[in-house]
Design a protein around this motif. Sequence first.
Motif, PDB file in Angstrom:
ATOM      1  N   ALA A  22      -2.033   8.112  38.073  1.00 44.21           N
ATOM      2  CA  ALA A  22      -1.776   6.980  37.171  1.00 44.21           C
ATOM      3  C   ALA A  22      -1.522   7.486  35.775  1.00 44.21           C
ATOM      4  CB  ALA A  22      -2.981   6.031  37.174  1.00 44.21           C
ATOM      5  N   GLY A  23      -0.530   6.868  35.117  1.00 46.60           N
ATOM      6  CA  GLY A  23      -0.247   7.213  33.732  1.00 46.60           C
ATOM      7  C   GLY A  23       0.868   8.223  33.577  1.00 46.60           C
ATOM      8  N   ASP A  24       1.345   8.871  34.678  1.00 47.27           N
ATOM      9  CA  ASP A  24       2.459   9.805  34.553  1.00 47.27           C
ATOM     10  C   ASP A  24       3.736   9.080  34.229  1.00 47.27           C
ATOM     11  OD1 ASP A  24       1.688  12.436  36.956  1.00 47.27           O
ATOM     12  OD2 ASP A  24       0.867  11.925  35.002  1.00 47.27           O
ATOM     13  N   GLU A  25       4.659   9.768  33.631  1.00 51.69           N
ATOM     14  CA  GLU A  25       5.947   9.174  33.338  1.00 51.69           C
ATOM     15  C   GLU A  25       6.735   9.017  34.638  1.00 51.69           C
ATOM     16  OE1 GLU A  25       4.997   8.412  29.809  1.00 51.69           O
ATOM     17  OE2 GLU A  25       7.079   8.074  30.391  1.00 51.69           O
ATOM     18  N   PRO A  26       7.695   8.085  34.683  1.00 51.85           N
ATOM     19  CA  PRO A  26       8.360   7.787  35.931  1.00 51.85           C
ATOM     20  C   PRO A  26       9.456   8.760  36.320  1.00 51.85           C
ATOM     21  CG  PRO A  26       9.142   6.349  34.205  1.00 51.85           C
ATOM     22  CD  PRO A  26       8.014   7.147  33.633  1.00 51.85           C
ATOM     23  N   ASP A  27       9.696   9.880  35.586  1.00 57.37           N
ATOM     24  CA  ASP A  27      10.665  10.853  36.043  1.00 57.37           C
ATOM     25  C   ASP A  27      10.078  11.636  37.202  1.00 57.37           C
ATOM     26  OD1 ASP A  27       9.184  11.599  33.495  1.00 57.37           O
ATOM     27  OD2 ASP A  27       9.509  13.551  34.474  1.00 57.37           O
ATOM     28  N   VAL A  28      10.919  12.382  37.905  1.00 52.31           N
ATOM     29  CA  VAL A  28      10.516  12.995  39.151  1.00 52.31           C
ATOM     30  C   VAL A  28      10.555  14.509  39.025  1.00 52.31           C
ATOM     31  CG1 VAL A  28      10.937  13.036  41.613  1.00 52.31           C
ATOM     32  CG2 VAL A  28      11.655  11.072  40.262  1.00 52.31           C
ATOM     33  N   VAL A  29       9.490  15.189  39.433  1.00 48.02           N
ATOM     34  CA  VAL A  29       9.402  16.638  39.309  1.00 48.02           C
ATOM     35  C   VAL A  29       8.998  17.223  40.652  1.00 48.02           C
ATOM     36  CG1 VAL A  29       8.306  18.552  38.081  1.00 48.02           C
ATOM     37  CG2 VAL A  29       8.704  16.386  36.920  1.00 48.02           C
ATOM     38  N   PRO A  30       9.697  18.223  41.187  1.00 45.08           N
ATOM     39  CA  PRO A  30       9.365  18.783  42.485  1.00 45.08           C
ATOM     40  C   PRO A  30       8.162  19.710  42.379  1.00 45.08           C
ATOM     41  CG  PRO A  30      11.157  20.004  41.537  1.00 45.08           C
ATOM     42  CD  PRO A  30      10.865  18.908  40.589  1.00 45.08           C
ATOM     43  N   ARG A  31       7.653  20.086  43.507  1.00 44.99           N
ATOM     44  CA  ARG A  31       6.599  21.087  43.557  1.00 44.99           C
ATOM     45  C   ARG A  31       7.181  22.472  43.284  1.00 44.99           C
ATOM     46  NH1 ARG A  31       1.718  20.302  45.521  1.00 44.99           N
ATOM     47  NH2 ARG A  31       1.135  18.258  46.341  1.00 44.99           N
ATOM     48  N   LYS A  32       6.255  23.357  42.824  1.00 43.83           N
ATOM     49  CA  LYS A  32       6.573  24.782  42.695  1.00 43.83           C
ATOM     50  C   LYS A  32       7.688  25.053  41.709  1.00 43.83           C
ATOM     51  CE  LYS A  32       4.954  25.762  47.367  1.00 43.83           C
ATOM     52  NZ  LYS A  32       5.282  26.297  48.709  1.00 43.83           N
TER      53      LYS A  32
ATOM     54  N   ASP B 198       5.069  -4.922  48.229  1.00 40.47           N
ATOM     55  CA  ASP B 198       4.112  -4.634  49.291  1.00 40.47           C
ATOM     56  C   ASP B 198       3.742  -3.152  49.362  1.00 40.47           C
ATOM     57  OD1 ASP B 198       3.538  -7.135  50.269  1.00 40.47           O
ATOM     58  OD2 ASP B 198       5.154  -7.138  51.751  1.00 40.47           O
ATOM     59  N   ARG B 199       4.653  -2.279  48.927  1.00 44.27           N
ATOM     60  CA  ARG B 199       4.371  -0.843  49.029  1.00 44.27           C
ATOM     61  C   ARG B 199       3.847  -0.252  47.717  1.00 44.27           C
ATOM     62  NH1 ARG B 199       9.729   2.730  48.410  1.00 44.27           N
ATOM     63  NH2 ARG B 199      10.818   1.521  46.825  1.00 44.27           N
ATOM     64  N   MET B 200       3.763  -1.066  46.676  1.00 44.53           N
ATOM     65  CA  MET B 200       3.303  -0.564  45.387  1.00 44.53           C
ATOM     66  C   MET B 200       1.784  -0.380  45.370  1.00 44.53           C
ATOM     67  SD  MET B 200       5.764  -0.044  43.211  1.00 44.53           S
ATOM     68  CE  MET B 200       7.512  -0.037  43.644  1.00 44.53           C
ATOM     69  N   ASP B 201       1.369   0.658  44.698  1.00 42.26           N
ATOM     70  CA  ASP B 201      -0.051   0.963  44.524  1.00 42.26           C
ATOM     71  C   ASP B 201      -0.437   0.591  43.095  1.00 42.26           C
ATOM     72  OD1 ASP B 201      -2.574   1.970  44.259  1.00 42.26           O
ATOM     73  OD2 ASP B 201      -2.088   4.018  44.878  1.00 42.26           O
ATOM     74  N   GLU B 202      -1.198  -0.506  42.954  1.00 44.42           N
ATOM     75  CA  GLU B 202      -1.499  -1.016  41.606  1.00 44.42           C
ATOM     76  C   GLU B 202      -2.517  -0.165  40.851  1.00 44.42           C
ATOM     77  OE1 GLU B 202      -1.393  -5.354  40.822  1.00 44.42           O
ATOM     78  OE2 GLU B 202      -1.401  -5.537  43.002  1.00 44.42           O
ATOM     79  N   SER B 203      -3.086   0.838  41.517  1.00 40.62           N
ATOM     80  CA  SER B 203      -3.947   1.767  40.782  1.00 40.62           C
ATOM     81  C   SER B 203      -3.121   2.735  39.944  1.00 40.62           C
ATOM     82  CB  SER B 203      -4.826   2.554  41.752  1.00 40.62           C
ATOM     83  OG  SER B 203      -4.040   3.389  42.585  1.00 40.62           O
TER      84      SER B 203
ATOM     85  N   ALA C 259       1.903  -0.852  39.000  1.00 33.49           N
ATOM     86  CA  ALA C 259       1.324  -2.154  38.614  1.00 33.49           C
ATOM     87  C   ALA C 259       2.266  -2.884  37.659  1.00 33.49           C
ATOM     88  CB  ALA C 259      -0.035  -1.943  37.961  1.00 33.49           C
ATOM     89  N   SER C 260       2.875  -2.124  36.740  1.00 37.24           N
ATOM     90  CA  SER C 260       3.845  -2.708  35.802  1.00 37.24           C
ATOM     91  C   SER C 260       5.068  -3.223  36.541  1.00 37.24           C
ATOM     92  CB  SER C 260       4.243  -1.661  34.766  1.00 37.24           C
ATOM     93  OG  SER C 260       5.199  -2.177  33.872  1.00 37.24           O
ATOM     94  N   ALA C 261       5.467  -2.525  37.605  1.00 43.03           N
ATOM     95  CA  ALA C 261       6.624  -2.956  38.391  1.00 43.03           C
ATOM     96  C   ALA C 261       6.358  -4.297  39.068  1.00 43.03           C
ATOM     97  CB  ALA C 261       6.981  -1.897  39.437  1.00 43.03           C
ATOM     98  N   ILE C 262       5.138  -4.511  39.536  1.00 45.16           N
ATOM     99  CA  ILE C 262       4.795  -5.805  40.135  1.00 45.16           C
ATOM    100  C   ILE C 262       4.861  -6.902  39.071  1.00 45.16           C
ATOM    101  CG2 ILE C 262       2.867  -7.141  41.091  1.00 45.16           C
ATOM    102  CD1 ILE C 262       2.156  -4.747  42.777  1.00 45.16           C
ATOM    103  N   HIS C 263       4.337  -6.612  37.893  1.00 40.70           N
ATOM    104  CA  HIS C 263       4.391  -7.583  36.795  1.00 40.70           C
ATOM    105  C   HIS C 263       5.845  -7.919  36.458  1.00 40.70           C
ATOM    106  CE1 HIS C 263       3.736  -9.319  32.772  1.00 40.70           C
ATOM    107  NE2 HIS C 263       2.503  -9.539  33.170  1.00 40.70           N
ATOM    108  N   ASN C 264       6.699  -6.912  36.382  1.00 36.05           N
ATOM    109  CA  ASN C 264       8.118  -7.144  36.074  1.00 36.05           C
ATOM    110  C   ASN C 264       8.838  -7.862  37.207  1.00 36.05           C
ATOM    111  OD1 ASN C 264       8.070  -6.028  33.500  1.00 36.05           O
ATOM    112  ND2 ASN C 264       8.518  -3.971  34.225  1.00 36.05           N
TER     113      ASN C 264
END
Length: 547
Positions: free
Chosen positions: A30-40, A189-194, A199-204
């Motif tokens: 929770a709290g990470d920015e919504p950009d995507v970063v791979p492993r390693k 339905d697939r969003m994790d509000e934790s 959670a913001s996406a559900i609100h929007n």
Amino acid sequence: MDVTEVFNNAEQTPNRALPGNSHQGEKRPAGDEPDVVPRKISAEEHKRRLLELVEQAEDVPDSIDETGLKRMILSFEKRVNKNQELRIKYSNQPTKFVDSEVDLHAAIQELHVIATQPNLYGILVQFKAHSTLLQLLLHSNTDIAVAVVDLLQELTDIDEDNQEDSGIDSLIDALMDEQLPLTLVQNMDRMDESIKEEASAIHNSLGIIENIIDVQPELTVTIAKQGILAWILKRLKLKAFEANKLYCSEILSILLQNQTEVQKMLGEADGIDILLQQLATYKRNEPSSNEEIEYMENIFNCVCSILSLNENRVRFVKGEGIQLMILMLKEKHASRNCAIKVLNHACSGDDGGPCCSKLIESLGLRAIFPLFMRTPKRHKKAGPNQEELEEHIISIVTSLVRHSEGAQRQRLMTKFSENNHEKIERLLELHFKYLERVEVVNKKVEKEREQLLKYGEVDEENEEEFYMQRLEAGLFCLQMVDYTLVEVSQAGQDVKNRIFEILRMRGASSKVIKTVVREYADNIGDAMDEDDRRHEQERILQLVDEF
């Protein structure tokens, strides 16, 4: 968040898992920015990619023309296709498609500029970009879906002053043609509000629904049928109170307002029990914050809305809603005044009989009449004001008098004789209070009528407007009070004698009461069929003659 903060976050979480990739079971913190970063990948590489995103966001223009928008849409579609191809080709190797995911996220962010020029929405529809966005709502990477929800919320949030000149209607029509509400439900339905972003996406997502109804209220039933109503009812069951639960209550209130079909859907979905379960929390407990007070009031308003249907009143009685409201009346919590309003909606009208009967059977008279004798003050944070409360209580008493029969009627009429006819005295106190107000507005209306007659004639529409002015000024309460006086005068000669004794003491006449009740009879039962209306008028006029 500025670039320094981005770098700091990068150093702290250089190996964050990619949501939706093959590493199932790993959650995005929770709290990470919504950009995507791979492993390693190294922290330096992470910084570089984040900086590219920041620079791209800074390069987004403040406005765009038609040609620029077409280029932007084509670029967006290319990035979508490239991401899809790489995901299929390297389904088990996230590092192979992560760059395309970052590019796609950036492309979605670029599209926000369109929200500043809604007159260009038609081009979005023409190039089927709306369809692509709906597909991305179900993208395997929830960061992409979150970004799309944020974009759609902004696109549909149109200032009312600019609505006519915009392309918002064409965009909404296109989105609804492809079942936007259903797709939003699948995504929620697939969003994790934790996770903060989800959670913001559900609100929007709920914000998108509200925006659409604001622009095209006629879509309310369609939206409810596409899973939104069922999803909200399920979401309300969660015990914890937070912002999304509050927003759910607001959207539910909007869906139910003046929408008979949605009210029926809620009743058939056992929604009344869900609402009563939510309210039961406040039977003996106060809401913990202003936001929770607003939530409680929204749920009470939803109950009031659904009680306009007789079949829902039956479910309300069966679900022990009357007993719950009576328990709330006995407490001095924030819920009490809201419960008064609900009981008025339950007991009033032609279908109020069963609710009135249940109220008397459940010893509700003990709770109602102390409030009738002394109207409670408005709770400092919740519920109707004192004037509204007085109107609700008068209406409840009038409904009880109108609908009670047999032994229950005898119990009710006994209330007007006890304690030296104190309730008769209260009725006449209210009569003189509202009569004074009505006489003031009558003079005002008469002047307006004279002015109209100078320049023409007073038509039926004018008379209806005058009547509404008088009702709002106090005539409605006066009619309820005087009708109740005429009814309870049948309880016994002692009651009638006390009524006339007080009238003589005040130098008043029973003729005024008769005139008020006759006017009430003339305007009663617009929702009734003609035979029922005529029968009720004859019954009331007979009471007047016997008064």
